[in-house]
Design a protein around this motif. Structure first.
Motif, PDB file in Angstrom:
ATOM      1  N   ALA A 140      -3.089   9.692  22.261  1.00 37.61           N
ATOM      2  CA  ALA A 140      -4.143   9.683  21.460  1.00 37.61           C
ATOM      3  C   ALA A 140      -5.322  10.247  21.771  1.00 37.61           C
ATOM      4  CB  ALA A 140      -4.522   8.195  21.376  1.00 37.61           C
ATOM      5  N   ARG A 141      -5.368  10.498  22.914  1.00 40.75           N
ATOM      6  CA  ARG A 141      -6.718  11.835  23.330  1.00 40.75           C
ATOM      7  C   ARG A 141      -6.320  12.864  23.504  1.00 40.75           C
ATOM      8  NH1 ARG A 141      -6.395  12.056  28.975  1.00 40.75           N
ATOM      9  NH2 ARG A 141      -5.837  10.243  30.003  1.00 40.75           N
ATOM     10  N   THR A 142      -5.080  13.241  24.283  1.00 40.56           N
ATOM     11  CA  THR A 142      -4.540  14.742  24.356  1.00 40.56           C
ATOM     12  C   THR A 142      -4.238  15.192  23.322  1.00 40.56           C
ATOM     13  OG1 THR A 142      -2.335  13.829  25.058  1.00 40.56           O
ATOM     14  CG2 THR A 142      -3.817  14.159  26.711  1.00 40.56           C
ATOM     15  N   LEU A 143      -3.522  14.531  22.192  1.00 38.13           N
ATOM     16  CA  LEU A 143      -2.973  15.424  20.944  1.00 38.13           C
ATOM     17  C   LEU A 143      -3.916  15.950  20.378  1.00 38.13           C
ATOM     18  CD1 LEU A 143      -0.629  16.247  19.538  1.00 38.13           C
ATOM     19  CD2 LEU A 143      -0.479  14.140  18.433  1.00 38.13           C
ATOM     20  N   PRO A 144      -5.386  15.126  19.756  1.00 33.71           N
ATOM     21  CA  PRO A 144      -6.298  15.800  19.014  1.00 33.71           C
ATOM     22  C   PRO A 144      -6.976  17.009  19.850  1.00 33.71           C
ATOM     23  CG  PRO A 144      -6.398  13.362  19.226  1.00 33.71           C
ATOM     24  CD  PRO A 144      -5.429  13.632  19.941  1.00 33.71           C
ATOM     25  N   TYR A 145      -6.932  16.882  21.070  1.00 31.48           N
ATOM     26  CA  TYR A 145      -7.592  17.934  21.738  1.00 31.48           C
ATOM     27  C   TYR A 145      -6.697  19.145  21.705  1.00 31.48           C
ATOM     28  CZ  TYR A 145      -9.951  20.725  25.032  1.00 31.48           C
ATOM     29  OH  TYR A 145     -10.718  21.743  25.895  1.00 31.48           O
ATOM     30  N   TYR A 146      -5.521  18.829  21.827  1.00 31.09           N
ATOM     31  CA  TYR A 146      -4.518  20.066  21.789  1.00 31.09           C
ATOM     32  C   TYR A 146      -4.464  20.652  20.535  1.00 31.09           C
ATOM     33  CZ  TYR A 146       0.087  22.102  21.285  1.00 31.09           C
ATOM     34  OH  TYR A 146       1.134  23.347  21.015  1.00 31.09           O
ATOM     35  N   VAL A 147      -4.440  19.776  19.323  1.00 33.99           N
ATOM     36  CA  VAL A 147      -4.400  20.303  17.779  1.00 33.99           C
ATOM     37  C   VAL A 147      -5.706  20.895  17.535  1.00 33.99           C
ATOM     38  CG1 VAL A 147      -4.535  19.578  15.476  1.00 33.99           C
ATOM     39  CG2 VAL A 147      -2.875  18.641  17.421  1.00 33.99           C
ATOM     40  N   GLN A 148      -6.949  20.403  18.086  1.00 39.72           N
ATOM     41  CA  GLN A 148      -8.179  21.076  17.891  1.00 39.72           C
ATOM     42  C   GLN A 148      -8.540  22.494  18.514  1.00 39.72           C
ATOM     43  OE1 GLN A 148     -10.647  17.599  17.646  1.00 39.72           O
ATOM     44  NE2 GLN A 148      -9.379  16.614  16.123  1.00 39.72           N
ATOM     45  N   GLU A 149      -8.326  22.309  19.983  1.00 44.29           N
ATOM     46  CA  GLU A 149      -8.729  23.273  20.664  1.00 44.29           C
ATOM     47  C   GLU A 149      -7.861  24.204  21.265  1.00 44.29           C
ATOM     48  OE1 GLU A 149     -12.088  23.366  21.037  1.00 44.29           O
ATOM     49  OE2 GLU A 149     -12.228  21.423  20.197  1.00 44.29           O
ATOM     50  N   ILE A 150      -6.844  23.723  21.871  1.00 48.42           N
ATOM     51  CA  ILE A 150      -5.348  24.598  22.503  1.00 48.42           C
ATOM     52  C   ILE A 150      -4.981  25.355  21.280  1.00 48.42           C
ATOM     53  CG2 ILE A 150      -3.623  24.654  24.193  1.00 48.42           C
ATOM     54  CD1 ILE A 150      -4.827  22.017  25.304  1.00 48.42           C
ATOM     55  N   LEU A 151      -4.082  24.630  20.376  1.00 46.90           N
ATOM     56  CA  LEU A 151      -3.025  25.122  19.444  1.00 46.90           C
ATOM     57  C   LEU A 151      -3.771  26.465  18.860  1.00 46.90           C
ATOM     58  CD1 LEU A 151      -0.368  25.168  18.239  1.00 46.90           C
ATOM     59  CD2 LEU A 151      -1.194  23.490  16.612  1.00 46.90           C
ATOM     60  N   PRO A 152      -4.923  26.098  18.229  1.00 42.86           N
ATOM     61  CA  PRO A 152      -5.726  27.509  17.231  1.00 42.86           C
ATOM     62  C   PRO A 152      -5.765  28.534  18.583  1.00 42.86           C
ATOM     63  CG  PRO A 152      -7.093  25.490  16.994  1.00 42.86           C
ATOM     64  CD  PRO A 152      -5.943  25.096  18.061  1.00 42.86           C
TER      65      PRO A 152
END
Ligand code: 3PG
Length: 207
Positions: A134-146
């Motif tokens: 619940a904390r790693t996924l939003p960070y991944y989606v918002q910061e890493i994946l882009p």
């Protein structure tokens, strides 16, 4: 065409891995072997002909040192590094600092395995894998994946359980399948993503 490269690497052996202690958000450094594993991760990535444009890590020393050593081995120390606690290890709560064998003796093999590997049962006072996700996924989606989708070759150095959480989503694993998924210290996993962010290929550089 950009290659949409994403590499995940677990930190090298820490002092508390060696002592067999639950670590979580505690902050021990790497052992001598851990340093070797981190350098080895850099060597493996170099042997694959990989280079990176950006890197992400947690706010914990063992992951940051692993990233620094791997980048140094690759001759890539100049790239931007973003540190965020979203990538921290799962918080092991009241288990932090306890010996894993002592915990098994006290609470039983099965209960300890459930705390360590189940999807949604948190250790006492700590985070389940679901909480970690619940904390790693939003960070991944918002910061890493882009970064990955815009073609920046991306290296993430983090932890057994924060990476298992991301791997669960990337590899579409069920709660049952993630129970059996282990990540070796210093073993990079190389993903190439499709334009829609699904996984095109995965290569485990363990061993
Ligand atoms: O926090 C810890 O103790 C380790 O880094 C990961 O431990 P685990 O394999 O017991 O989840």
């Amino acid at each position: 065409m950009s290659e949409r490269l994403l590499v995940l690497v677990r930190h090298g052996q820490s002092e508390w891995n060696l002592k067999n202690l639950f670590t979580g958000w505690k902050d021990p450094g790497l052992t001598e072997l851990g340093v070797k594993e981190a350098i080895g991760a850099g060597r493996k990535l170099k042997e694959q002909g990989l280079t990176f444009d950006v890197a992400f890590t947690s706010v914990l020393t063992r992951a940051q040192t692993t990233l620094d050593l791997a980048l140094k081995e690759m001759g890539q120390t100049g790239i931007p590094i973003t540190r965020n606690l979203a990538l921290n290890e799962r918080d092991y709560g009241d288990l932090s600092g306890l010996n894993k064998d002592d915990a098994r003796a006290k609470w039983g093999e099965e209960q300890v395995l459930i705390w360590r590997r189940s999807y949604d049962v948190p250790p006492p006072g700590g985070e389940s894998l679901k909480d970690t996700l619940a904390r790693t996924l939003p960070y991944y989606v918002q910061e890493i994946l882009p970064c990955v989708l815009r073609g920046q070759r991306t290296l993430v150095a983090a932890h057994g359980n924060s990476l298992r959480a991301l791997i669960m989503v990337l590899e579409k694993l069920t709660p049952d399948q993630i129970l059996k998924r282990e990540l070796g210290t210093g073993a990079p996993v190389v993903y190439r993503l499709n334009p829609d962010s699904t996984v095109a290929s995965v290569k485990d550089l363990a061993g």
